[in-house]
Design an enzyme around this catalytic site. Structure first.
Site, PDB file in Angstrom:
ATOM      1  N   ASP A  75      28.652  51.803 -20.752  1.00  0.00           N
ATOM      2  CA  ASP A  75      29.253  51.731 -22.076  1.00  0.00           C
ATOM      3  C   ASP A  75      29.973  53.024 -22.428  1.00  0.00           C
ATOM      4  O   ASP A  75      30.040  53.963 -21.639  1.00  0.00           O
ATOM      5  CB  ASP A  75      28.193  51.400 -23.129  1.00  0.00           C
ATOM      6  CG  ASP A  75      27.074  52.424 -23.153  1.00  0.00           C
ATOM      7  OD1 ASP A  75      26.863  53.088 -22.134  1.00  0.00           O
ATOM      8  OD2 ASP A  75      26.413  52.573 -24.189  1.00  0.00           O
ATOM      9  N   GLU A 102      24.923  54.909 -23.380  1.00  0.00           N
ATOM     10  CA  GLU A 102      25.588  56.185 -23.130  1.00  0.00           C
ATOM     11  C   GLU A 102      24.601  57.250 -22.666  1.00  0.00           C
ATOM     12  O   GLU A 102      24.152  58.113 -23.404  1.00  0.00           O
ATOM     13  CB  GLU A 102      26.304  56.667 -24.389  1.00  0.00           C
ATOM     14  CG  GLU A 102      27.728  57.107 -24.141  1.00  0.00           C
ATOM     15  CD  GLU A 102      27.860  58.579 -23.804  1.00  0.00           C
ATOM     16  OE1 GLU A 102      28.632  58.895 -22.902  1.00  0.00           O
ATOM     17  OE2 GLU A 102      27.178  59.363 -24.448  1.00  0.00           O
TER      18      GLU A 102
END
Length: 565
Positions: A157, A224
């Site tokens: 992501d 992340e």
């Protein structure tokens, strides 16, 4: 050996030889008169240099000619040479570039967290395990189960796009637009290019009929850099130190001081987010005290910014090794910095002189030491009401030579005098700093803002006897050369370095001692991250993305045929 070179043994440094035993024996047999004579002899031999550094000519000549940043030759696969040569030809075609653009552009067009279903080829040959809903763990089984697998990691992501910045994008943030040169969009650099680069390399190798001897594992995290669940799964399946080496996202290569330098991250700073909270009595704003909670907090913030951490370059640290490589191999380094850095291994004065010049570069200084940044502040609810509380969060990135506890101690001491001046009851990280029974006007509290601190990462070995680092270095050189169709092992220099931020590798310390943060992205300044990462107009050149695919291909083939355990 001359008396001057005998003296060098007493100079401090990572590789300083132990001379105290020799000196003790000498004292037992040499009279005081002889020692005085020796001192006179040495003092006439040495010449005083700037910064008060006594440097004998023989010592200086020997030191400046030492190989402080040894380089390896390019490493081209031999056992797997046929498929490597074939794939190099494939990667050089416009047809393959178009295919690579389609792969990465398609991934960029999927916003934020995604589960990319790779081509059928990969799914037929790789074992996929879904971990914690979105984590992807691919295993490409090799024929020799006694060999430790290679671990390649990346996160799926991207950083969210704020509405206020959308108009600043040259192309929409999730367009995956290709303008003939660059692929645009969030994730084109960070870090879908890494993940798609890995999977593209594997797919093309599978199409070419390659069957690995050594197992390859691909761990694709989410949130992340939130790969803790993947780490747990891999520890259970492969055990501690179960992988031969790990390559995650990181810096790349670029020109610095007149030389192309690649900088694999062999270390990572720690981090700590400190909440600084002030409380005081409320009331009507028409009857204000001398200092409100916000006013006191402002003074505390100023205290932080007026007192940055003391920073010193430390022998053996990743940043020190990087400076050594620049001094030895980069022609654009000033003569004074070159000399001081090459002498710094055994001379404190030279080390301080080099440090002084290096720290003129603010970015390099930030990589060396513990930093602080006030990133969030909040306080007050209404213009006619005195704020009963105000707080700020200070983000620390902790030097590889420091620790979370040392950072906390420094913060506590930094604010102690102001807490006393404002008559605030002072508590820090659960401990009472001021007298708990003393009357006070309000409170000052320091605490971990989120989930506690992160210690600096263990430093990966990078010396001449560190086989994984040497293999990675040779792979980088082979990739760089083959992509440009040029020969030689000095076209690009490989230097140990450090990541400025934190990656998924913070969860993987137990899996291997050989962790590298390197993505083979082309950037300015010797491995700096490309522009656009974590901000607007993120993009990557299609040419560089093909080179990334080439890098992972070469790495997998080199590790597959290596003698690594």
């Amino acid at each position: 050996m001359s008396q001057a070179l005998e003296k060098v043994d007493e100079l401090p440094g990572v590789h300083a030889r132990i001379s105290t035993t020799k000196l003790g024996k000498a004292k037992a047999v040499i009279s005081k008169i002889a020692l005085v004579a020796l001192a006179i002899s040495v003092s006439t031999y040495f010449v005083k240099r700037p910064f008060g550094i006594p440097i004998g000519k023989a010592f200086e000549d020997a030191t400046t000619s030492a190989d402080l940043c040894p380089q390896v030759d390019e490493l081209v696969p031999e056992k797997n040479g046929v498929i490597w040569e074939s794939l190099q030809d494939t990667y050089s075609t416009e047809e393959f570039k178009a295919r690579a653009v389609d792969w990465l552009g398609g991934a960029v067009r999927i916003p934020c967290v995604f589960r990319l279903q790779f081509r059928v080829v990969c799914h037929l040959n790789l074992e996929l395990t879904i971990v914690n809903t979105y984590g992807l763990l691919y295993v490409w089984k090799g024929s020799d189960s006694t060999l430790k697998p290679l671990l390649l990691t990346a996160h799926q992501d991207v950083v969210p796009v704020l509405n206020t910045t959308i108009d600043e994008w040259q192309h929409p943030p999730f367009s995956g637009y290709f303008d003939g040169e660059k692929i645009w969009g969030r994730g084109s650099c960070d870090d879908k290019s890494g993940l798609i680069g890995i999977m593209s390399a594997i797919e093309v190798m599978l199409e070419g009929g390659f069957k690995p001897t050594r197992t390859v594992v691909i761990a694709s995290g989410f949130d992340e850099e939130g790969a803790s669940s993947l780490a747990t799964t891999m520890l259970e399946r492969f055990g501690e130190n179960g992988f031969t080496m790990l390559v995650d996202e990181g810096s790349g290569y670029g020109e610095s001081y007149g030389r192309v330098i690649a900088v694999p991250g062999i270390g990572e700073k720690g981090s700590l987010n400190v909440r600084v909270k002030v409380t005081s009595p409320g009331g009507h704003s028409s009857l204000p005290p001398p200092h409100t909670s916000i006013g006191m907090l402002a003074e505390l913030i100023v205290q932080y910014e007026k007192n940055p951490f003391e920073v010193h370059l430390t022998r053996g640290s990743p940043t020190y090794k990087s400076a050594q490589c620049m001094a030895q191999h980069a022609p654009g380094i000033s003569p004074s910095l070159k000399k001081h850095m090459l002498l710094a291994e055994h001379c404190d004065g030279a080390l301080r002189a080099a440090e002084q010049e290096l720290f003129m570069n603010r970015a390099f200084m930030s990589l060396v030491g513990t930093t602080q940044a006030i990133d969030i502040v909040e306080g007050g609810v209404k213009v006619n009401a005195l704020p009963e509380q105000a707080w700020a969060i200070v983000n620390h990135r902790i030097s590889t030579e420091s620790s979370v506890s040392a950072t906390k101690v420094r913060d506590i001491e930094l604010l102690e005098s102001l807490a006393s001046n404002f008559n605030l009851s002072y508590t820090a990280f659960g401990a009472h700093i001021s007298d708990v029974d003393a009357p006070s006007y309000g409170t000052l509290t320091l605490s971990d803002a989120f989930q506690g601190g992160l210690e600096p990462a263990p430093v990966t070995p990078s010396g001449t006897d560190a086989a994984p680092f040497q293999l990675l270095s040779g792979t980088i050189k082979a990739t760089y050369n083959s992509h440009r169709n040029i020969p030689g092992s000095d076209t690009i220099i490989v230097s140990p370095g450090i990541m400025s931020g934190n990656t998924d590798t913070r969860f993987y310390w137990k899996l291997t001692d050989h962790i590298f943060r390197y993505g083979h992205q082309e950037g300015a300044g010797g491995g700096s991250l490309p522009s656009g990462v974590h901000t607007v107009n993120e993009a990557i050149s299609a040419n560089n993305f093909v080179e990334i695919i080439r890098f992972f291909t070469t790495l997998i083939l080199n590790v597959d045929e290596s003698s690594l355990p």
